[in-house]
Design an enzyme around this catalytic site. Structure first.
Site, PDB file in Angstrom:
ATOM      1  N   GLU A   8       0.808  -1.218   0.000  1.00 46.32           N
ATOM      2  CA  GLU A   8       0.000   0.000   0.000  1.00 46.32           C
ATOM      3  C   GLU A   8       0.843   1.271   0.000  1.00 46.32           C
ATOM      4  OE1 GLU A   8      -3.413   0.381   2.582  1.00 46.32           O
ATOM      5  OE2 GLU A   8      -3.436  -1.787   2.879  1.00 46.32           O
ATOM      6  N   ASP A  81      -2.274  -4.224   3.616  1.00 47.27           N
ATOM      7  CA  ASP A  81      -2.357  -4.477   5.056  1.00 47.27           C
ATOM      8  C   ASP A  81      -3.180  -5.728   5.361  1.00 47.27           C
ATOM      9  OD1 ASP A  81      -0.802  -2.320   5.581  1.00 47.27           O
ATOM     10  OD2 ASP A  81      -2.421  -0.998   6.226  1.00 47.27           O
ATOM     11  N   ASP A  83      -5.820  -6.782   6.913  1.00 47.85           N
ATOM     12  CA  ASP A  83      -7.163  -6.658   7.458  1.00 47.85           C
ATOM     13  C   ASP A  83      -8.149  -6.661   6.305  1.00 47.85           C
ATOM     14  OD1 ASP A  83      -6.775  -4.199   6.287  1.00 47.85           O
ATOM     15  OD2 ASP A  83      -6.856  -3.039   8.140  1.00 47.85           O
ATOM     16  N   GLU A  85      -9.826  -4.274   4.973  1.00 44.44           N
ATOM     17  CA  GLU A  85      -9.597  -3.169   4.035  1.00 44.44           C
ATOM     18  C   GLU A  85      -8.454  -3.529   3.096  1.00 44.44           C
ATOM     19  OE1 GLU A  85     -11.324   0.358   2.857  1.00 44.44           O
ATOM     20  OE2 GLU A  85     -11.802  -0.712   4.713  1.00 44.44           O
ATOM     21  N   TYR A 299       1.033  -5.079  13.626  1.00 39.83           N
ATOM     22  CA  TYR A 299      -0.095  -4.403  12.986  1.00 39.83           C
ATOM     23  C   TYR A 299      -0.992  -3.755  14.031  1.00 39.83           C
ATOM     24  CZ  TYR A 299      -3.653  -3.484   9.507  1.00 39.83           C
ATOM     25  OH  TYR A 299      -4.540  -2.865   8.663  1.00 39.83           O
ATOM     26  N   ARG A 301      -4.133  -2.513  13.895  1.00 42.40           N
ATOM     27  CA  ARG A 301      -5.598  -2.637  13.910  1.00 42.40           C
ATOM     28  C   ARG A 301      -5.951  -4.056  14.354  1.00 42.40           C
ATOM     29  NH1 ARG A 301      -4.614   0.691   9.411  1.00 42.40           N
ATOM     30  NH2 ARG A 301      -5.572   2.745   9.615  1.00 42.40           N
ATOM     31  N   HIS A 345      -5.207 -10.916  14.403  1.00 42.71           N
ATOM     32  CA  HIS A 345      -3.804 -10.527  14.521  1.00 42.71           C
ATOM     33  C   HIS A 345      -3.398 -10.523  15.988  1.00 42.71           C
ATOM     34  CE1 HIS A 345      -4.445  -9.272  10.417  1.00 42.71           C
ATOM     35  NE2 HIS A 345      -5.384  -8.438  10.806  1.00 42.71           N
TER      36      HIS A 345
END
Length: 418
Positions: A8, A81, A83, A85, A299, A301, A345
């Site tokens: 990203e 990433d 997740d 998203e 990570y 989130r 995670h």
């Protein structure tokens, strides 16, 4: 022919490129490449809420460049990433680049460190459409609620207001809570404190009740009756309980607890916290003596309290060496997340606990250093022995020669101890 890795952000690309070597080329998509157009609803409500995506304006040249690299690559690894998203970005990239989603190699990194990056590249997987659909559901409902409800707000409240699936529900909760507050009927009650001393040692006691239990004081007359009954009389300590209290360390951070602590201790707002955490996760140049560019935290989130065995052992080794074996518990601490947590995670922790905040201070911005120090200290403390507090607790004072045996509950603060 090199392999292509698509991430990203450009900063993450620099760290990953360093770990993979010359057989890999790493490029950045700079976030999403496709989205719902702003001009229309773009969701077919009558046909299963089908979404109509377009390439994001201004990303055309970037998509062409990445497509050219993808055609020339031996393998293409999609590494946004880890997740939902990020999973959706990987899916959109596969479509925008003309790749077959079923054959595209998806890799995720919970931390940007050499071992984790190389292990992920060796074990790619397919794009997880369950995660993609979870992200699409959130995006579609944001659009449906926002585009349907916002015009109503413009007409009935004020032009320019926007509504969404989160704001609308949150507003309802606030309204319901405010109605509860307004409907509350206050109830009068009184308390009585007595200032006493043992020699020159002052302390305060509070009225509790009599030998039969607690007594409420609903009005001034009841309070004055007690005051008049004990005023000028002597008190005696009937018992003192000496106790040792154990306080468990706080667990490592989740996203929500990190935001709460950073807001309380550092004065950071939520957006600032997540921006700095993203920088620490993606990678920072911490000097050649510390390994150069690398991610400093896992990570950011997550709702999990899980920690890898390797991280636990590294923390325990550091605790024993730096603070002493007496501060290291016999067994690693394991924390359980709340019911309903996704646990996808690990908890937020230092990627390498051996990199103490003081060692990387000069390479970090003030915000990065303060947040990294907060995360590092929280994680190390979470693997330490219980805190011990010695206390004089539960001492009670009784009025001598007083009818009805009024008992005052006391909390003596002798020598600064509770």
């Amino acid at each position: 022919m090199a392999n292509l890795v698509i991430v990203e952000s450009p900063s993450k690309a620099a760290a990953i490129k360093k770990y993979l070597g010359s057989n890999y080329k790493v490029v950045a998509s700079k976030g999403h490449v496709r989205d719902l157009p702003k001009s229309t609803l773009s969701v077919d409500i009558e046909n299963g809420f089908e979404a109509h995506y377009i390439n994001i304006r201004g990303k055309g040249d970037l998509i062409k460049d990445i497509r050219r690299e993808a055609k020339a690559a031996k393998k293409v690894f999609l590494a946004p990433d880890p997740d939902r998203e990020g999973e959706a970005i990987a899916w959109h990239l596969a479509i925008a680049l003309g790749l077959d989603p079923a054959k595209t190699l998806r890799v995720t990194f919970n931390e940007i460190t050499p071992d984790v990056v190389r292990a992920a590249i060796k074990s790619p997987r397919a794009i997880d459409m369950n995660l993609v659909n979870a992200q699409q559901t959130r995006r579609i409902w944001d659009r449906v609620v926002g585009y349907k409800l916002s015009p109503y707000l413009w007409k009935s409240v004020k032009n320019g207001l926007s509504a969404g699936r989160v704001q609308s529900v949150a507003s309802r909760i606030i309204v319901d809570r405010e109605e509860e507050i307004r409907a509350f009927v206050p109830e009068e009650y009184w308390t009585i404190d007595a200032s006493l001393s043992v020699g020159e040692r002052p302390f305060t006691v509070r009225f509790y009740g009599n030998v039969d239990g607690k007594i409420k004081l609903p009005d001034e007359a009841s309070a004055k009756f007690v005051v008049n009954a004990v005023n000028g009389k002597s008190f005696e300590v009937k018992s003192i309980k000496r106790a040792t209290r154990q306080k468990l360390p706080a667990p490592p951070f989740t996203t929500s607890t990190m935001q709460q602590e950073a807001s309380r201790k550092l004065g950071f707002q939520s957006q600032r916290i997540m921006r700095v955490a993203q920088e620490l996760y993606e990678g920072v140049n911490v000097g050649t003596e510390n390994g150069g560019v690398q991610g400093l935290i896992t990570y950011m989130r997550t709702d999990s309290l899980r920690v890898s065995a390797d991280a636990q052992n590294a923390a325990r080794e550091l605790i024993g060496t730096k603070y002493g074996e007496q501060y290291c518990p016999k067994a690693p601490r394991i924390y359980k997340a709340k019911a309903g947590a996704q646990d996808a995670h690990e908890a937020i922790r230092p990627a390498n606990v051996a990199l103490e905040p003081a060692m990387v201070h000069k390479y970090l911005t003030p915000d990065q250093y303060r947040l990294y120090k907060l995360i590092w200290e929280r994680f190390v403390a979470s693997q330490m022995e219980n805190a011990t507090q010695y206390a004089n607790a539960g001492a009670c004072l009784r009025r001598l020669y007083f009818p009805y045996q009024w008992v005052q509950r006391c909390v003596p603060r002798l020598h600064g101890r509770i």
